[in-house]
Design an enzyme around this catalytic site. Structure first.
Site, short mmCIF file in Angstrom:
data_model
loop_
_atom_site.label_atom_id
_atom_site.label_comp_id
_atom_site.label_asym_id
_atom_site.label_seq_id
_atom_site.Cartn_x
_atom_site.Cartn_y
_atom_site.Cartn_z
CD GLU A 32 46.77 60.71 56.66
OE1 GLU A 32 46.63 61.35 57.73
OE2 GLU A 32 47.88 60.52 56.10
CE1 TYR A 64 45.76 71.01 49.00
CE2 TYR A 64 47.90 71.77 49.75
CZ TYR A 64 46.73 71.99 49.04
OH TYR A 64 46.53 73.18 48.38
CB ALA A 66 55.48 67.77 48.69
N GLY A 123 53.49 71.45 56.12
CA GLY A 123 53.67 70.78 54.84
C GLY A 123 55.12 70.53 54.50
CE1 TYR A 162 56.24 64.75 61.86
CE2 TYR A 162 55.23 66.69 62.85
CZ TYR A 162 55.50 65.91 61.75
OH TYR A 162 55.01 66.28 60.52
CD GLN A 193 55.02 60.49 60.57
OE1 GLN A 193 54.27 59.58 60.19
NE2 GLN A 193 55.31 61.55 59.84
NE ARG A 289 44.62 47.55 48.64
CZ ARG A 289 45.23 46.63 47.91
NH1 ARG A 289 46.32 46.97 47.22
NH2 ARG A 289 44.77 45.41 47.83
#
Length: 306
Positions: A32, A64, A66, A123, A162, A193, A289
């Site tokens: 990601e 994307y 907030a 979101g 989650y 998450q 990174r």
């Protein structure tokens, strides 16, 4: 879902083997990224994309912001990865501060540009103090968004999960019920998450199976770039930080190279223990990174593809 006898034997072998000696690289990875805010950050992102591309990820995703605050920058990053690499790209899309027509238009544009995979999310609200409020003419939640996206085009859809419960959920069962609604609406997989204890994932996977969720659940792995930053993110999303982690990062604020070595070791060991429990897909939150994610994949036996 209880582990099978073969899984228990595999876990025992993994615990007894020298570090990573018996991890054959039979895993799939995804990465990601987030859209860059400046030209310099764009260069860093693209360096990371090019570094990780040879590992042959099954997809890479672009986040994307907030309230759709990074919509154009997300689109630009997705467009470049589609145009200049062979990697499948998943574009994040949310419900926040947009009508159904606006969201559908973005989705249609992605489809027309060759994007076949969407990470569909409710979101985060643009105003955290106010909390989440659906747009009066928009999708109310991720399950509604998935239903709408499927009407636009036959997207492959990933969603969020989650292990330690979404902060807005009333209880764990309500959180699982919401995840099941997303799968029932057409999601292919859920990406979790980040978390730091393998038992957290295994417990969640078992509870999801008991709730009738049969879709793929992929653990999200967050290599720690900055312990202070992870503390802040964990507080926002409800992730528990093990007491032993703070001691490992103590005194490393001004020693980035040493901090990277510690971070890679922690994340790779988490992945090794997940592998021992039968996990074969991993999703890495790269924070744009490549070094840590590349090192962890290398220890897991993932090598550059021809």
């Amino acid at each position: 879902m209880s582990p099978t006898l073969d899984q228990m034997r595999e876990a025992q072998r993994a615990l007894e083997a020298p570090m990573f000696a018996q991890v054959p690289g039979d895993i799939e990875v995804s990465f990601e990224f987030f859209p860059p805010k400046s030209e310099k950050m764009a260069e860093t992102l693209w360096d990371s994309v090019q570094t990780l591309a040879p590992l042959g990820p099954r997809f890479v995703s672009v986040t994307y912001g907030a309230g759709g605050s990074t919509r154009e920058r997300t689109h630009e990053a997705v467009r470049r990865i589609v145009g200049e690499t062979a990697m499948p790209v998943a574009a994040h899309l949310t419900c926040v501060d947009a009508t159904r027509e606006e969201v559908n238009a973005v989705a249609q544009e992605y489809w027309d540009e060759g994007v076949r995979h969407i990470v569909a999310l409710r979101g985060d609200p643009s105003d955290h103090d106010r909390g989440y409020r659906p747009h009066p003419d928009g999708y109310a939640n991720a399950a509604e968004l998935i239903t709408g996206l499927k009407e636009v085009a036959p997207f492959d859809i990933s969603v969020a999960a989650y292990p330690e419960m979404h902060p807005d959920s009333s209880d764990r069962q309500a959180d699982l019920d919401n995840l099941k609604r997303k799968f029932d609406a057409g999601a292919t997989r859920a990406i979790t998450q980040f978390f730091f204890e393998p038992e957290c994932f295994f417990d969640f996977r078992d509870k999801a199976a008991a709730a009738g969720i049969e879709g793929e659940i992929v653990p999200g792995i967050m290599p720690v770039m900055s312990f202070a930053a992870v503390q802040k993110m964990s507080g926002l999303c409800g992730t528990a930080i093990p007491h032993w982690m703070e001691g490992l990062f103590e005194g490393l604020d001004e020693k980035p190279e040493a901090r990277q070595l510690v971070s890679a070791t922690i994340a790779a060991e988490l992945c090794r223990r997940l592998y021992a429990g039968g996990v074969r897909q991993f999703h890495f939150y790269t924070l744009n990174r490549a070094e840590l994610s590349y090192a962890i994949c290398h220890m897991l036996g993932v090598r550059a593809k021809a």
